[in-house]
Motif scaffolding. Structure first.
Motif, PDB file in Angstrom:
ATOM      1  N   ILE A 102       0.844  -1.228  -0.043  1.00  0.00           N
ATOM      2  CA  ILE A 102       0.034  -0.005  -0.022  1.00  0.00           C
ATOM      3  C   ILE A 102       0.770   1.198   0.151  1.00  0.00           C
ATOM      4  O   ILE A 102       0.571   2.104  -0.811  1.00  0.00           O
ATOM      5  N   LEU A 103       1.957   1.082   0.815  1.00  0.00           N
ATOM      6  CA  LEU A 103       2.809   2.347   0.868  1.00  0.00           C
ATOM      7  C   LEU A 103       3.377   2.618  -0.366  1.00  0.00           C
ATOM      8  O   LEU A 103       3.587   3.949  -0.887  1.00  0.00           O
ATOM      9  N   ILE A 104       4.154   1.586  -1.065  1.00  0.00           N
ATOM     10  CA  ILE A 104       4.632   1.783  -2.497  1.00  0.00           C
ATOM     11  C   ILE A 104       3.656   2.234  -3.359  1.00  0.00           C
ATOM     12  O   ILE A 104       3.998   3.206  -4.356  1.00  0.00           O
ATOM     13  N   ALA A 105       2.617   1.513  -3.426  1.00  0.00           N
ATOM     14  CA  ALA A 105       1.492   2.151  -4.271  1.00  0.00           C
ATOM     15  C   ALA A 105       1.028   3.457  -4.335  1.00  0.00           C
ATOM     16  O   ALA A 105       0.945   4.252  -5.189  1.00  0.00           O
ATOM     17  N   LEU A 106       1.017   4.000  -3.200  1.00  0.00           N
ATOM     18  CA  LEU A 106       0.816   5.608  -2.808  1.00  0.00           C
ATOM     19  C   LEU A 106       1.987   6.631  -2.955  1.00  0.00           C
ATOM     20  O   LEU A 106       1.709   7.668  -3.353  1.00  0.00           O
ATOM     21  N   VAL A 107       3.348   6.025  -2.973  1.00  0.00           N
ATOM     22  CA  VAL A 107       4.321   6.920  -2.779  1.00  0.00           C
ATOM     23  C   VAL A 107       5.277   6.847  -4.291  1.00  0.00           C
ATOM     24  O   VAL A 107       5.411   7.782  -4.804  1.00  0.00           O
ATOM     25  N   VAL A 108       5.296   5.645  -4.736  1.00  0.00           N
ATOM     26  CA  VAL A 108       6.308   5.768  -5.965  1.00  0.00           C
ATOM     27  C   VAL A 108       5.380   5.782  -7.286  1.00  0.00           C
ATOM     28  O   VAL A 108       4.332   5.663  -7.164  1.00  0.00           O
ATOM     29  N   PRO A 109       6.123   6.040  -8.256  1.00  0.00           N
ATOM     30  CA  PRO A 109       5.497   6.490  -9.643  1.00  0.00           C
ATOM     31  C   PRO A 109       4.799   5.008 -10.037  1.00  0.00           C
ATOM     32  O   PRO A 109       5.142   3.977  -9.383  1.00  0.00           O
ATOM     33  N   GLY A 110       3.727   5.330 -10.808  1.00  0.00           N
ATOM     34  CA  GLY A 110       3.011   4.180 -11.139  1.00  0.00           C
ATOM     35  C   GLY A 110       3.438   2.985 -11.922  1.00  0.00           C
ATOM     36  O   GLY A 110       3.286   1.912 -11.905  1.00  0.00           O
ATOM     37  N   ASN A 111       4.816   3.361 -12.632  1.00  0.00           N
ATOM     38  CA  ASN A 111       5.315   2.000 -13.259  1.00  0.00           C
ATOM     39  C   ASN A 111       6.267   1.355 -12.154  1.00  0.00           C
ATOM     40  O   ASN A 111       6.816   0.284 -12.737  1.00  0.00           O
ATOM     41  N   TYR A 112       6.178   1.558 -10.974  1.00  0.00           N
ATOM     42  CA  TYR A 112       7.045   0.791 -10.009  1.00  0.00           C
ATOM     43  C   TYR A 112       6.073   0.499  -8.910  1.00  0.00           C
ATOM     44  O   TYR A 112       6.664  -0.381  -8.031  1.00  0.00           O
ATOM     45  N   THR A 113       4.813   0.389  -9.018  1.00  0.00           N
ATOM     46  CA  THR A 113       4.033  -0.300  -8.065  1.00  0.00           C
ATOM     47  C   THR A 113       3.890  -1.615  -7.991  1.00  0.00           C
ATOM     48  O   THR A 113       3.738  -2.200  -6.677  1.00  0.00           O
ATOM     49  N   ASN A 114       4.493  -2.162  -8.715  1.00  0.00           N
ATOM     50  CA  ASN A 114       4.406  -3.831  -8.665  1.00  0.00           C
ATOM     51  C   ASN A 114       5.867  -4.373  -8.228  1.00  0.00           C
ATOM     52  O   ASN A 114       6.092  -5.573  -8.355  1.00  0.00           O
ATOM     53  N   ILE A 115       6.497  -3.474  -7.634  1.00  0.00           N
ATOM     54  CA  ILE A 115       8.051  -4.125  -7.112  1.00  0.00           C
ATOM     55  C   ILE A 115       7.793  -5.119  -6.243  1.00  0.00           C
ATOM     56  O   ILE A 115       8.708  -5.862  -6.204  1.00  0.00           O
ATOM     57  N   LEU A 116       6.877  -5.246  -5.127  1.00  0.00           N
ATOM     58  CA  LEU A 116       6.580  -6.183  -4.072  1.00  0.00           C
ATOM     59  C   LEU A 116       5.460  -6.957  -4.684  1.00  0.00           C
ATOM     60  O   LEU A 116       5.064  -7.818  -3.790  1.00  0.00           O
ATOM     61  N   ASP A 117       5.223  -7.136  -5.881  1.00  0.00           N
ATOM     62  CA  ASP A 117       4.086  -8.012  -6.345  1.00  0.00           C
ATOM     63  C   ASP A 117       4.392  -9.312  -6.327  1.00  0.00           C
ATOM     64  O   ASP A 117       3.594 -10.328  -5.686  1.00  0.00           O
ATOM     65  N   ALA A 118       5.451  -9.957  -6.695  1.00  0.00           N
ATOM     66  CA  ALA A 118       5.954 -11.390  -6.468  1.00  0.00           C
ATOM     67  C   ALA A 118       6.202 -11.752  -5.103  1.00  0.00           C
ATOM     68  O   ALA A 118       5.760 -12.754  -4.649  1.00  0.00           O
TER      69      ALA A 118
END
Length: 270
Positions: free
Chosen positions: A195-211
């Motif tokens: 949630i923090l990543i989705a709200l803070v980082v740019p959209g192209n990086y929101t899936n960095i913790l997806d896996a």
């Protein structure tokens, strides 16, 4: 990807012993989906991270998203099964949890799509193929619903532990409670990080913790089932072939516990 393969190698013997060769019931189907949809989803995510060689990602993304969704839902199904067992197979509770799960899934997908319309993924660069590895701000909504559901399961576990099993000292009850609290806490913290990543980082990086989210869900939910069946096997081997008939533990006025274990059909031993 390394983590999920390593865990698979560590637990394949437990899967063979406790899952394979059993009837294809709800638990075996759910556990199989959890294990192998997690492997598939993680492998696809790892393979497709380098988007520079693609001209179109629609089909691949749909299959990858489906495998992720199936894995998460199946893992939650195993957590529901654990809670159901901890509550002495209370069918009313099971129906309530399934209805809440359905509303959570519909709410997560619906609200996230609406948010995605107003907060789309960042536009790709001039040399990009258009295959953006991200899901935008809407993913925070999905993880929010997931956290709420995990908290509900945790609260139910804590309530039952101190309301009914307060005097119980059996390994089965200890395993159910310990696994539920530790594993669901890990899943909740990972969801909160997403949630923090989705709200803070740019959209192209929101899936960095997806896996990592997918792996933690699948690995821990599978281990909960393996631990549960391994411990319950000491009480009654019949539980391996069906849903868990958790031993009835009754408190006496003096604070002692009486454990009723069904060892043979039609008989009860104290």
């Amino acid at each position: 990807m390394a983590a999920v393969i390593f865990d698979y190698c560590l637990t394949i013997s437990q899967e063979v012993q406790l899952i394979w060769g059993k009837k294809w019931g709800i638990i075996r189907i759910t556990s199989t989906l959890t294990r192998y949809a997690t492997l598939m989803g993680t492998a696809m995510t790892t393979y497709v991270t380098d988007r520079s060689k693609y001209t179109s990602c629609a089909t691949f993304d749909n299959v990858s998203y489906s495998s992720h969704l199936i894995s998460i839902i199946a893992a939650e199904g195993l957590l529901i099964y654990r809670t159901f067992a901890f509550w002495h197979q209370n069918k009313k509770l099971l129906v309530w949890l399934l209805v809440l799960a359905a509303f959570s899934i519909l709410g997560a997908v619906g609200v996230s799509r609406i948010v995605g319309i107003f907060h789309p993924i960042d536009s790709p660069g001039p040399h990009s193929t258009g295959c953006a590895f991200g899901s935008g701000k809407g993913s925070a909504i999905q993880y929010g619903f997931l956290i709420i559901y995990e908290l509900v399961l945790m609260i139910l576990t804590i309530y039952k532990r101190f309301n009914f099993y307060k005097g119980a000292r059996t390994r089965l009850v200890t395993t159910l409670y310990r696994d539920g609290m530790i594993y669901m806490a890990c899943i909740t913290m990972t969801s909160f990080a997403n949630i923090l990543i989705a709200l803070v980082v740019p959209g192209n990086y929101t899936n960095i913790l997806d896996a990592p989210q997918l792996v933690i869900h699948g690995v821990l939910a599978s281990r909960i089932l393996f631990n549960l069946r391994r411990e319950s096997y000491q009480y009654d081997s019949a539980v391996i072939d069906g849903s868990l008939p958790l031993a009835d533990i009754c408190r006496t006025p003096g604070g002692h516990s009486i454990v009723f274990v069904n060892t043979n059909p039609g008989t009860v031993e104290v």
